[in-house]
Design an enzyme around this catalytic site. Structure first.
Site, PDB file in Angstrom:
ATOM      1  N   ASP A   1      44.616 -38.102  36.013  1.00  0.00           N
ATOM      2  CA  ASP A   1      44.873 -38.836  37.261  1.00  0.00           C
ATOM      3  C   ASP A   1      43.706 -39.802  37.436  1.00  0.00           C
ATOM      4  OD1 ASP A   1      45.093 -39.769  39.850  1.00  0.00           O
ATOM      5  OD2 ASP A   1      45.238 -37.779  40.791  1.00  0.00           O
TER       6      ASP A   1
ATOM      7  N   TRP B   1      42.867 -33.535  45.339  1.00  0.00           N
ATOM      8  CA  TRP B   1      43.981 -34.080  44.541  1.00  0.00           C
ATOM      9  C   TRP B   1      44.227 -33.235  43.303  1.00  0.00           C
ATOM     10  CZ3 TRP B   1      46.518 -36.737  47.734  1.00  0.00           C
ATOM     11  CH2 TRP B   1      45.898 -37.591  48.647  1.00  0.00           C
TER      12      TRP B   1
ATOM     13  N   LYS C   1      44.368 -48.069  45.216  1.00  0.00           N
ATOM     14  CA  LYS C   1      42.917 -47.893  45.300  1.00  0.00           C
ATOM     15  C   LYS C   1      42.199 -49.031  44.562  1.00  0.00           C
ATOM     16  CE  LYS C   1      43.567 -43.682  47.125  1.00  0.00           C
ATOM     17  NZ  LYS C   1      44.008 -42.530  46.328  1.00  0.00           N
TER      18      LYS C   1
HETATM   19  C1  LIG Z   1      44.861 -41.247  46.636  1.00  0.00           C
HETATM   20  C2  LIG Z   1      44.929 -40.317  45.477  1.00  0.00           C
HETATM   21  C3  LIG Z   1      46.098 -39.610  45.147  1.00  0.00           C
HETATM   22  C4  LIG Z   1      47.346 -39.683  45.989  1.00  0.00           C
HETATM   23  O1  LIG Z   1      47.935 -40.906  45.829  1.00  0.00           O
HETATM   24  P1  LIG Z   1      49.310 -41.290  46.565  1.00  0.00           P
HETATM   25  O2  LIG Z   1      49.638 -42.561  45.857  1.00  0.00           O
HETATM   26  O3  LIG Z   1      48.997 -41.456  48.015  1.00  0.00           O
HETATM   27  O4  LIG Z   1      50.291 -40.217  46.302  1.00  0.00           O
HETATM   28  C5  LIG Z   1      46.082 -38.822  44.027  1.00  0.00           C
HETATM   29  N1  LIG Z   1      44.984 -38.701  43.262  1.00  0.00           N
HETATM   30  C6  LIG Z   1      43.843 -39.344  43.550  1.00  0.00           C
HETATM   31  C7  LIG Z   1      42.660 -39.172  42.657  1.00  0.00           C
HETATM   32  C8  LIG Z   1      43.781 -40.169  44.662  1.00  0.00           C
HETATM   33  O5  LIG Z   1      42.641 -40.816  44.945  1.00  0.00           O
END
Ligand SMILES: *Cc1c(COP(=O)(O)O)cnc(C)c1O
Length: 355
Positions: A168, A101, A192
């Protein structure tokens, strides 16, 4: 039958959130209509957005210099939206590359300006969090990924940044105490740890904005959504509602309790991995994630058999990400200690069978 849900995302939600959301789909607020049928401009939905916004600020302990947005397009859209709004073509942003990511975030930023990769653990298969590197004070901003969902590493101490700090937090937001005010922009896909898929929470300081020269498409401009309180266009009504319910649940527990339960769950599982001769961890111990526990078997040929055994005993979502294999147990806020204990018992049973 109780299913123990170790999915990485979309993932387990608190049981009361599921039943309240189900009720709202049937009928919302005594309106004689489903939540799915009401106007996003109605006062009933406005109250949902207002409460969700207030809860994010309250849980994070942030003041009014921060704005809270509920956007679409996932965290993946934020990979591009951050640099589009903050980074001019002649400017440089710093990134720390700790996994898939983080790398994707960096790739998007390169479309808008210069990217300096300040540190990376890629040559070592992202098995640790780089530390001790310099962050130049002439960067436009510095970006990190708090928890590496695919590799199972997590920052347990954040580096200090001399420049605007972007993070993030998709897979560990509100999983533990944190000084959220050290960051200038936080983003997290809700699916998540804080809700259902379809909405991304962005928390940002308004003072970051309006400093780039490019024109920004209206929907991609944070200022549009700040001005309209996330209601510029039709928002993901259901996802925002589920997120609001989950935030209520988080607030009720408090981050202290959530953190201590998450710590206990992670310790229980890592201790089992370390003490069981059949299993082993895959990342540096000091950087082990509390949210996504990656592990493999000493004899990799046994993994399909173990996964089948776990599945037959009601454990769901334990296979590692398709890019890394092995096992991954995601231990998000809503997963109980009893589910981790169940998994640990299965690991011990499996070892006894093979031993
Ligand atoms: C799952 C995830 C993403 C991507 O998320 P989407 O909502 O599917 O675009 C980005 N960063 C991290 C750390 C993730 O776990």
């Amino acid at each position: 039958m109780k299913v123990h849900n170790f999915n990485a995302g979309p993932a387990i939600l608190p049981a009361p959130v599921i039943s309240q959301a189900a009720q709202a789909v049937t009928e919302f607020n005594g309106l004689g209509m489903s939540l799915l049928e009401i106007s996003h401009r109605s006062k009933d939905f406005q109250a949902v957005v207002d409460e969700a916004t207030a809860l994010v600020k309250e849980i994070a302990g942030l003041d009014d210099s921060y704005k809270v947005l509920f956007l679409q397009g996932g965290a993946s859209t934020q990979f591009g939206m951050v640099p589009m709004n903050l980074l001019d073509a002649s400017e440089t942003a710093g990134y720390c590359n700790t996994g898939t990511w983080a790398k994707k975030a960096q790739k998007e930023a390169k479309q808008f300006g210069n990217v300096l990769e300040l540190a990376t653990s890629e040559p070592d298969n992202f098995t640790f969090i780089p530390k001790g590197y310099q962050i130049p004070d002439n960067l436009k901003y510095f970006h990190i990924t708090s928890n590496n969902t695919i590799y199972g590493t997590q920052y347990h101490a954040y580096p200090k940044s001399p420049v605007p700090y972007i993070i993030d937090m998709s897979s560990d937001i509100f999983s533990r105490n944190c000084d959220f005010s050290q960051f200038d922009l936080i983003y997290a896909g809700a699916q998540k740890n804080i809700g259902s898929s379809g909405v991304t929470v962005v928390i940002l300081k308004e003072s970051l904005l309006g400093k780039v020269n490019r024109t920004i498409p209206t929907m991609m401009d944070y200022r549009t959504h700040i001005k309209e309180n996330s209601l510029f266009n039709t928002p993901p009504v259901f996802s925002i509602y589920v997120t609001m319910l989950t935030l209520r649940w988080i607030k009720e527990q408090g981050l202290n309790i959530i953190e201590s339960v998450n710590r206990s769950k992670a310790e229980l599982l890592y201790n089992a991995i370390d003490s069981n001769p059949l299993f082993k961890g895959t990342v540096a111990k000091e950087d082990r994630s509390w949210m996504n526990v990656n592990f493999i078997m000493e004899n990799r040929d046994l993994e399909p058999e173990f996964l089948a055994f776990a599945k037959a005993n009601n454990c769901v979502g334990l296979a590692g990400h398709r890019s890394v294999g092995g096992m991954r147990a995601s231990l998000y806020n809503a997963l109980g200690l009893d589910s981790v204990q169940h998994l640990v018992n299965l690991m011990n049973e499996f070892a006894a069978k093979k031993g």
